[in-house]
Enzyme design. Structure first.
Site, PDB file in Angstrom:
ATOM      1  N   LYS A 134       0.848  -1.185   0.000  1.00 45.26           N
ATOM      2  CA  LYS A 134       0.000   0.000   0.000  1.00 45.26           C
ATOM      3  C   LYS A 134       0.891   1.244   0.000  1.00 45.26           C
ATOM      4  O   LYS A 134       1.724   1.405   0.885  1.00 45.26           O
ATOM      5  CB  LYS A 134      -0.904   0.028   1.244  1.00 45.26           C
ATOM      6  CG  LYS A 134      -2.110  -0.887   1.182  1.00 45.26           C
ATOM      7  CD  LYS A 134      -3.195  -0.426   0.228  1.00 45.26           C
ATOM      8  CE  LYS A 134      -3.840   0.872   0.658  1.00 45.26           C
ATOM      9  NZ  LYS A 134      -4.669   0.751   1.858  1.00 45.26           N
ATOM     10  N   HIS A 135       0.719   2.086  -0.992  1.00 40.62           N
ATOM     11  CA  HIS A 135       1.443   3.354  -1.066  1.00 40.62           C
ATOM     12  C   HIS A 135       2.947   3.160  -0.936  1.00 40.62           C
ATOM     13  O   HIS A 135       3.626   3.821  -0.170  1.00 40.62           O
ATOM     14  CB  HIS A 135       0.899   4.338  -0.038  1.00 40.62           C
ATOM     15  CG  HIS A 135      -0.518   4.761  -0.329  1.00 40.62           C
ATOM     16  ND1 HIS A 135      -0.846   5.566  -1.393  1.00 40.62           N
ATOM     17  CD2 HIS A 135      -1.678   4.458   0.291  1.00 40.62           C
ATOM     18  CE1 HIS A 135      -2.152   5.753  -1.419  1.00 40.62           C
ATOM     19  NE2 HIS A 135      -2.684   5.064  -0.416  1.00 40.62           N
TER      20      HIS A 135
ATOM     21  N   ASN B  92      12.543   6.102   7.334  1.00 41.56           N
ATOM     22  CA  ASN B  92      13.125   5.109   8.216  1.00 41.56           C
ATOM     23  C   ASN B  92      12.142   3.957   8.419  1.00 41.56           C
ATOM     24  O   ASN B  92      10.932   4.161   8.415  1.00 41.56           O
ATOM     25  CB  ASN B  92      13.440   5.725   9.581  1.00 41.56           C
ATOM     26  CG  ASN B  92      14.622   6.661   9.573  1.00 41.56           C
ATOM     27  OD1 ASN B  92      15.586   6.466   8.859  1.00 41.56           O
ATOM     28  ND2 ASN B  92      14.539   7.693  10.391  1.00 41.56           N
TER      29      ASN B  92
ATOM     30  N   HIS C 254      13.990   5.029  -0.649  1.00 39.47           N
ATOM     31  CA  HIS C 254      13.163   6.222  -0.842  1.00 39.47           C
ATOM     32  C   HIS C 254      12.733   6.298  -2.311  1.00 39.47           C
ATOM     33  O   HIS C 254      13.412   5.799  -3.182  1.00 39.47           O
ATOM     34  CB  HIS C 254      13.948   7.492  -0.497  1.00 39.47           C
ATOM     35  CG  HIS C 254      14.217   7.636   0.974  1.00 39.47           C
ATOM     36  ND1 HIS C 254      13.248   7.992   1.887  1.00 39.47           N
ATOM     37  CD2 HIS C 254      15.356   7.442   1.691  1.00 39.47           C
ATOM     38  CE1 HIS C 254      13.781   8.038   3.087  1.00 39.47           C
ATOM     39  NE2 HIS C 254      15.033   7.702   3.004  1.00 39.47           N
TER      40      HIS C 254
END
Length: 393
Positions: A67-68, A233, A393
């Site tokens: 999810k996302h 993180n 990221h």
């Protein structure tokens, strides 16, 4: 250049949008059904990397619920106990434990059922009919897998009124060694993160206790591989071949641990007799049960809970007090914890212990590494320093 057009980017105002490969053809996937979007593909391709890595490290089929652009759950295909089957709402799936890929997804979906609502699924092995039966009953946006049996494909194509996104991934695809991305019109370039996570990373044990069972090693690998594809993180708690709590995208390490451990606690508590025995009316669906179970657990002995959910139960549920929950959680041990970067303070270890953590893997490199090691020794934990940071990221 072959371009795959998309309806829009992250948001409807971000048009035009498309996928393409700059350096080679063809695209390494085939859309078998539906119209997956920009975020769907981000989830799918990150999820695919995760499950492919998990299978390579463990030799077992793997699944992830994304999810996302972070996993809500990830697992390898180990059989489910009757209690876990009941908690994951799959006790009625005939032959579930005979299908490792179905077991993997049932576990991945069951890690954090609230967050998995509307997930994008990744499987490392072909989707069989049993796995499709698990998926068919859940609210999900789509799936990526290296293949599908005819029966599974037919069942999945019927989801979402025929609009369920189904992506077949080329299992032999390997990316180029350098990847790029644009942010604010500026191109970033870096080496693709091809670091291999295997048992060799767990050999540098720095605590007084040094015994890592094969099961603990497997759980630490599950945690670390999950973190490699989780927005940083991040911290992951794992047990029995599956992630049970993932804390993603937090700015401080201890908040990652609190989030991951809190989710892991809810996963553990979902298997308590009081939760499994909640007197839901037969017509109450899985999503409503998921929300009510979490509210029930968070309510503890608050009398306001029953009045908030009167239409779901055939009788008033027994309270599950905060003291009872704490007593249950205090009886647990054997949970593995992975961290994508070092612990700057021992506070993370102190929180982890409250969720039954016995094994830790983290890169090390903090000025206070010894303080963290001493805290692990004080509480009888085994900790390996991997030397490998896993920021994503």
């Amino acid at each position: 250049m072959v371009e795959f057009p998309l309806k829009y980017g992250c948001n409807p105002n971000q048009v035009p949008a498309s996928l393409y490969m700059k350096d080679r053809l063809p695209l390494p996937f085939e859309v078998l059904n539906g119209k997956p979007g920009y975020i769907n593909f981000m989830d799918a391709l990150n999820g695919w990397q995760l499950v492919k890595s998990l299978q390579a490290a463990t030799g077992l089929p793997a699944a992830a619920s994304f999810k996302h652009v972070s996993p809500a759950g990830a697992a390898i295909g180990l059989p489910l106990s009757p209690r876990l089957q009941q908690a994951c709402f799959v006790a009625d799936i005939e032959g579930l434990n005979d299908s490792p890929v179905a077991c993997a997804y049932a576990r991945a979906r069951g890690a954090d059922r609230l967050s998995s609502f509307g997930d994008f699924i990744a499987l490392s092995a072909p989707c069989d009919l049993t796995c499709a039966q698990v998926i068919a009953r859940e609210v999900s946006d789509g799936i990526i897998a290296p293949g599908f049996t005819d029966e599974a494909l037919a069942l999945l194509r019927a989801k979402r009124k025929g609009n369920y996104s189904i992506i077949k991934m080329d299992p032999d695809y390997e990316p180029l060694p350098v990847e790029t991305r644009d942010i604010y019109g500026i191109t970033f370039e870096q080496r693709f993160n091809d670091a291999v996570i295997d048992e060799g990373l767990l050999n540098n044990i720095v605590t007084q206790k040094t015994d890592l069972s094969p099961e603990a090693r497997q759980d630490l690998l599950v945690a670390l591989i999950t973190l490699k594809y989780t927005q940083s993180n991040s911290v992951c708690l794992a047990v029995d071949g599956q992630a049970i709590g993932i804390g993603a995208g937090q700015q401080s390490r201890v908040h990652c641990v609190r989030l991951a451990a809190g989710k892991a606690d809810l996963w553990q508590l979902r298997q308590h007799d009081k939760v499994l025995g909640l007197p839901f009316l037969p017509e109450v669906g899985r999503a409503a049960r998921d929300n009510a179970i979490e509210a029930y657990l968070l309510a503890g002995d608050d009398p306001a809970f029953s009045g908030s959910w009167p239409s779901l139960f055939s009788r008033e549920p027994q309270p599950f007090t905060a003291l009872e929950q704490r007593s249950f959680l205090d009886s647990l041990q054997g949970v593995a914890l992975g961290s994508d970067a070092f612990f700057p303070f021992p506070d993370s270890i102190l929180r982890a212990v409250k969720s039954g953590v016995s094994f830790v893997a983290q890169p090390g490199g903090s000025l206070r590494d010894q303080d963290v090691i001493d805290c692990c020794d004080e509480h009888g934990l085994v900790m390996a320093m991997t030397g490998l940071r896993l920021f994503h990221h």
